[in-house]
Design a protein around this motif. Structure first.
Motif, mmCIF file in Angstrom:
data_model
loop_
_atom_site.group_PDB
_atom_site.id
_atom_site.type_symbol
_atom_site.label_atom_id
_atom_site.label_comp_id
_atom_site.label_asym_id
_atom_site.label_seq_id
_atom_site.Cartn_x
_atom_site.Cartn_y
_atom_site.Cartn_z
ATOM 1 N N ILE A 1 5.639 -31.439 24.481
ATOM 2 C CA ILE A 1 7.100 -30.793 24.134
ATOM 3 C C ILE A 1 7.513 -32.053 23.276
ATOM 4 O O ILE A 1 7.765 -33.110 23.771
ATOM 5 C CB ILE A 1 7.834 -30.753 25.530
ATOM 6 N N LYS A 2 7.980 -31.753 22.043
ATOM 7 C CA LYS A 2 8.509 -32.687 21.094
ATOM 8 C C LYS A 2 10.001 -32.489 21.139
ATOM 9 O O LYS A 2 10.614 -31.297 20.708
ATOM 10 C CB LYS A 2 7.853 -32.706 19.888
ATOM 11 N N VAL A 3 10.805 -33.556 21.329
ATOM 12 C CA VAL A 3 12.138 -33.359 21.428
ATOM 13 C C VAL A 3 12.782 -34.529 20.369
ATOM 14 O O VAL A 3 12.278 -35.559 20.145
ATOM 15 C CB VAL A 3 13.017 -33.791 22.743
ATOM 16 N N SER A 4 13.648 -34.031 19.330
ATOM 17 C CA SER A 4 14.373 -34.680 18.406
ATOM 18 C C SER A 4 15.777 -34.486 18.185
ATOM 19 O O SER A 4 16.223 -33.312 18.462
ATOM 20 C CB SER A 4 13.545 -34.636 17.012
ATOM 21 N N SER A 5 16.530 -35.364 17.701
ATOM 22 C CA SER A 5 17.919 -35.272 17.654
ATOM 23 C C SER A 5 18.023 -34.705 15.960
ATOM 24 O O SER A 5 19.378 -34.380 15.684
ATOM 25 C CB SER A 5 18.762 -36.705 17.535
ATOM 26 N N PHE A 6 17.120 -34.476 15.301
ATOM 27 C CA PHE A 6 17.030 -34.021 13.992
ATOM 28 C C PHE A 6 16.293 -32.785 13.659
ATOM 29 O O PHE A 6 15.251 -32.590 14.464
ATOM 30 C CB PHE A 6 16.617 -35.244 13.120
ATOM 31 N N SER A 7 17.008 -31.738 13.017
ATOM 32 C CA SER A 7 16.106 -30.559 12.858
ATOM 33 C C SER A 7 14.966 -30.870 11.863
ATOM 34 O O SER A 7 13.897 -29.966 12.197
ATOM 35 C CB SER A 7 17.088 -29.803 11.852
ATOM 36 N N ASN B 1 13.950 -27.573 31.271
ATOM 37 C CA ASN B 1 15.389 -27.670 31.773
ATOM 38 C C ASN B 1 16.187 -28.159 30.386
ATOM 39 O O ASN B 1 16.031 -28.870 29.830
ATOM 40 C CB ASN B 1 15.782 -28.861 32.588
ATOM 41 N N LYS B 2 17.161 -27.076 30.193
ATOM 42 C CA LYS B 2 17.854 -26.940 28.817
ATOM 43 C C LYS B 2 18.688 -28.430 28.873
ATOM 44 O O LYS B 2 18.942 -28.573 27.739
ATOM 45 C CB LYS B 2 18.982 -25.862 28.947
ATOM 46 N N HIS B 3 19.095 -28.866 30.078
ATOM 47 C CA HIS B 3 20.068 -29.980 29.925
ATOM 48 C C HIS B 3 19.142 -31.186 29.232
ATOM 49 O O HIS B 3 19.619 -31.921 28.644
ATOM 50 C CB HIS B 3 20.375 -30.446 31.266
ATOM 51 N N LEU B 4 17.933 -31.242 29.271
ATOM 52 C CA LEU B 4 17.040 -32.183 28.515
ATOM 53 C C LEU B 4 17.222 -32.155 26.990
ATOM 54 O O LEU B 4 17.032 -33.262 26.359
ATOM 55 C CB LEU B 4 15.625 -32.115 28.998
ATOM 56 N N LEU B 5 17.235 -30.818 26.668
ATOM 57 C CA LEU B 5 17.391 -30.507 25.503
ATOM 58 C C LEU B 5 18.805 -30.331 24.851
ATOM 59 O O LEU B 5 18.970 -29.751 23.540
ATOM 60 C CB LEU B 5 16.591 -29.205 25.095
ATOM 61 N N GLN B 6 19.834 -30.731 25.693
ATOM 62 C CA GLN B 6 21.273 -30.680 25.116
ATOM 63 C C GLN B 6 21.490 -31.222 23.689
ATOM 64 O O GLN B 6 21.360 -32.403 23.777
ATOM 65 C CB GLN B 6 22.165 -31.169 26.435
ATOM 66 N N GLY B 7 22.077 -30.219 22.742
ATOM 67 C CA GLY B 7 22.355 -30.715 21.564
ATOM 68 C C GLY B 7 21.002 -31.385 20.608
ATOM 69 O O GLY B 7 21.260 -32.208 19.741
#
Length: 738
Positions: free
Chosen positions: A72-78, A4-10
């Motif tokens: 699936i790894k999710v972070s607020s930083f590039s 779900n793209k909302h999980l990855l928003q921003g």
């Protein structure tokens, strides 16, 4: 797997493949094409991950049960620091293997073959049989690959093939080769109008007692035209699910000897419509994930199952939204429908009359905004605004109508990218909701009054006195009085104020009228006239001194074709000191200059008054004899060719018959018309003398002069007691020609 793209928003994300032996491995493009993985997005922007059941890191249980674990790894930083990891296990069961299966994915081609297939073909025309001489050099118990391309033959080990982007391996019962598109060993050719990407290869395995050759040629797409080709089954599917009866979903699956075609109506079930903006224009695209499964047999193979997986997206299709005016005039309510839109479009703000509102602010202000579903999974936005809202433009039109104009600017969020898009609209409604005012007029002894409703004054219309706007300055200058209450403007106009029209003036009455015009503010168009007309008692305003002043014009002059009579009326106030104390007053003497203009060449009109009504009986009689100017009545010293008549009123339409006695009250005017019958165009007729007497003799006495030498004198009658005033009298006038 779909994320779900909302999980990855921003945020930023990565996928890792869990190797059962080596641990997590970061997924990149090279790894994906070599190991049978695909990472893409659906039409809504949701990440989609697919893996071949023969993938490098897939756990295979007897070629029937398959499993793979991804992180699936999710972070607020590039840089992916402080990433949060979500582990997702994937499972699949598949047992309906064909002897040969070909999979054409977005980034790789894959062929798998059962290992129990005979290793040598009886058809020596098959290209891969050319590999037989090479088998003498194959190492014992070692798989090797031989590629045949336009540049020649190349024999490499499996490990070297992996360095070139290929993946070759075997399972319990199968051998497979996975190749990237457009590799150095591939060949692109046109077959029946279809571009083919083909890798021609032979897999070789040798033991002391065994030589195993496996044709691992793969081509995407592929058209088999051998005479021994026999199609067994053709299936299609959407989103990985086989569609047993495509016609039920309006899909069309067609095939002939060379081609297979799938036709999907735009918007059909199973696909996805997506909103987007292109060049400032709103439109949609349609996407659908299709797969085609074709099972066939040829002489040298038992069964081949050929699978093509493709995500198809249409070009951008403009869809111009429409604004539908459903306004309800009887409810004084704008109702506007704006659509049609897909569910991925949302209204985020509006502007009414260039004033911006968020949706919350708009609802709080009193606007009603909501959306309603319509057919085909579409929707439209409804806006309701009252005519009386201050942000609605109002314009007074025609006589009694108002044009209401609503200016709207919509701000919408479009598509999964949430692109802002703006659309403006203008709707109008004209209704007859204005009542023209009706004025009421009345009078007292000295004033005229007009009561005019104040509704709409200065907003829709103004009052005009002639061509001048009736404003405060005009009211003060002309001596009017103006007062307003909650509903009306009351104008008090003195009888002798500027702007009063005198329709009739006599010693009995003064008939006066006052007019104001109702005109539009913008166009100055006159809608109607407000008038008040009353009769006033002359005796309340005219004294004998005033009569003398009114009727005496000692000075006359010519101005072009006009005779101008001029006189000055004055009233001197006498201030008497009281008890020998001087009194100082600022009240000025009253003076009024009176000018009367008469056309010199028009018919002469004369009104004669016979007496002061205070000294005369209520009714009297006078003999007014209207005669033609025959020779018997011409003066020998001045004979004029004239004809005279007495009119019944000042309209000079109806006349008395000649030689008929006319009964008149002493204070009534007499209207005399004298016509000069002269052929000379330059001849002019002037009144010389007029008098009242009892005989036709020009020298008869007593006589009472009215005009002498063209000047009005009106002497007081001095009749003797032997001859009462009410006896018949004669009005005699002498004229001269110039």
């Amino acid at each position: 797997m779909k994320v779900n793209k909302h999980l990855l928003q921003g945020k930023f994300f990565q996928l890792e493949i869990n190797d059962p032996y080596a641990g997590p491995i970061l997924l990149d493009e090279k790894l994906a094409s070599r190991c049978g993985y695909v990472l893409s997005e659906d039409v809504w922007g949701n990440p989609v991950f697919r893996a071949s059941v023969l993938g490098c890191h897939v756990t295979n249980e007897a070629d029937e049960l398959f499993s793979l674990t991804v992180n699936i790894k999710v972070s607020s930083f590039s840089s992916m620091r402080a990433a949060v990891t979500y582990t997702y296990p994937m499972y699949c069961s598949y047992s309906s293997w064909a002897s040969r299966e070909i999979v054409c994915e977005e980034n790789y081609m894959e062929v798998s073959v059962k290992t129990d297939v005979p290793a040598v073909s009886n058809d020596y025309t098959v290209a891969w049989m050319s590999a037989l001489p090479e088998t003498q050099n194959v190492a014992y118990q070692l798989w090797q690959l031989m590629f045949v391309s336009p540049s020649g033959r190349k024999r490499i080990t499996v490990s070297d093939a992996g360095k070139l982007g290929y993946s070759f391996n075997n399972t319990l019962s199968r051998v497979y080769l996975r190749a990237p598109y457009h590799s150095n060993e591939s060949d692109v050719s046109l077959v029946s109008g279809v571009n083919m990407n083909m890798v021609t290869s032979t897999s070789m395995y040798r033991q002391r007692w065994l030589l195993l050759l496996i044709d691992t040629t793969v081509s995407c797409p592929i058209v088999v035209q051998e005479s021994t080709f026999m199609s067994k089954n053709i299936l299609m599917g959407v989103d990985g699910q086989v569609i047993v009866n495509p016609e039920e979903k309006n899909y069309l699956l067609e095939h002939n000897e060379t081609h297979i075609g799938i036709t999907i109506p735009i918007g059909a079930e199973g696909g996805q419509l997506k909103s987007s903006i292109s060049g400032g224009v709103y439109g949609v695209t349609y996407s659908i994930d299709l797969f085609l499964e074709h099972t066939w047999t040829v002489a040298d193979w038992q069964t081949t199952k050929y699978t093509v997986i493709r995500s198809i997206t249409t070009p951008f299709m403009p869809q111009i939204p429409t604004v539908t005016n459903n306004t309800l005039p009887e409810e004084r309510l704008f109702n506007i429908a704006f659509g049609h839109f897909l569910p991925d479009v949302s209204l985020v703000a509006i502007a009414i009359g260039n004033v911006p509102f968020t949706l919350r602010e708009a609802q709080h202000h009193g606007f009603r905004i909501y959306e309603i579903p319509i057919s085909n999974r579409m929707k439209e936005f409804i806006l309701e605004v009252s005519f009386d809202d201050p942000y609605v433009l109002k314009e007074y039109v025609n006589r009694n109508e108002t044009k209401y104009t609503l200016l709207v600017n919509y701000t919408l969020s479009v598509g999964p990218e949430m692109t802002l898009w703006y659309h403006s609209a203008e709707v109008e409604c004209v209704i007859a909701d204005i009542e023209l005012p009706e004025a009421v007029g009345y009078c007292d002894e000295e004033n005229l009054y007009l009561a005019i409703p104040t509704f709409g004054l200065h907003q829709y219309w103004n009052l005009y006195l002639g061509n001048k706007l009736l404003n405060r300055l005009i009211v003060l200058t002309n001596g009017y009085l103006a007062a307003t209450n909650s509903t009306h403007l009351i104008l008090q106009i003195p009888l002798f104020a500027t702007g009063v029209i005198y329709e009739d003036v006599s010693f009995q009455k003064i008939k006066a009228r006052f007019d104001v015009a109702l005109r539009k503010v913008r166009t100055m168009e006159t809608l109607q006239m407000f008038s008040v007309s009353c009769n006033f008692n002359s005796s309340a305003f005219i004294t004998p001194e005033k009569i003398q002043s009114l009727m005496s014009f000692p000075y006359a002059q010519f101005e072009g074709d006009y005779i101008v009579y001029e006189n000055e009326i004055s009233y001197e106030k006498e201030t008497l000191p009281g008890q020998s104390v001087p009194t100082i007053t600022r009240d000025p003497d009253y003076r009024l200059t009176v000018l009367c203009y008469y056309r010199a060449k028009e018919t002469l009109v004369l009104g004669a008054f016979t007496s002061d009504p205070s000294t005369s009986p209520h009714f009297g009689s006078g003999t007014m004899v209207a005669r033609s100017n025959t020779a018997a009545y011409r003066r020998t010293r001045q004979a004029l060719n004239v004809i005279s008549r007495v009119s019944k009123d000042d309209s000079f339409v109806e006349f008395y018959e000649p030689n008929v006695a006319i009964l008149k009250r002493p204070v009534e005017p007499v209207f005399l018309e004298v016509e000069l019958k002269d052929e000379s165009p330059d001849a002019e007729l002037y009144l010389e003398n007029c008098w009242v007497t009892g005989s036709l003799d020009f020298n008869s006495i007593p006589r009472w002069n009215i005009t002498v030498d063209g000047q009005v004198v009106i002497e007081q009658p001095m009749h003797s007691t032997a001859k009462p005033w009410f006896l018949p009298e004669l009005l005699i006038c002498s004229l001269k020609q110039v």
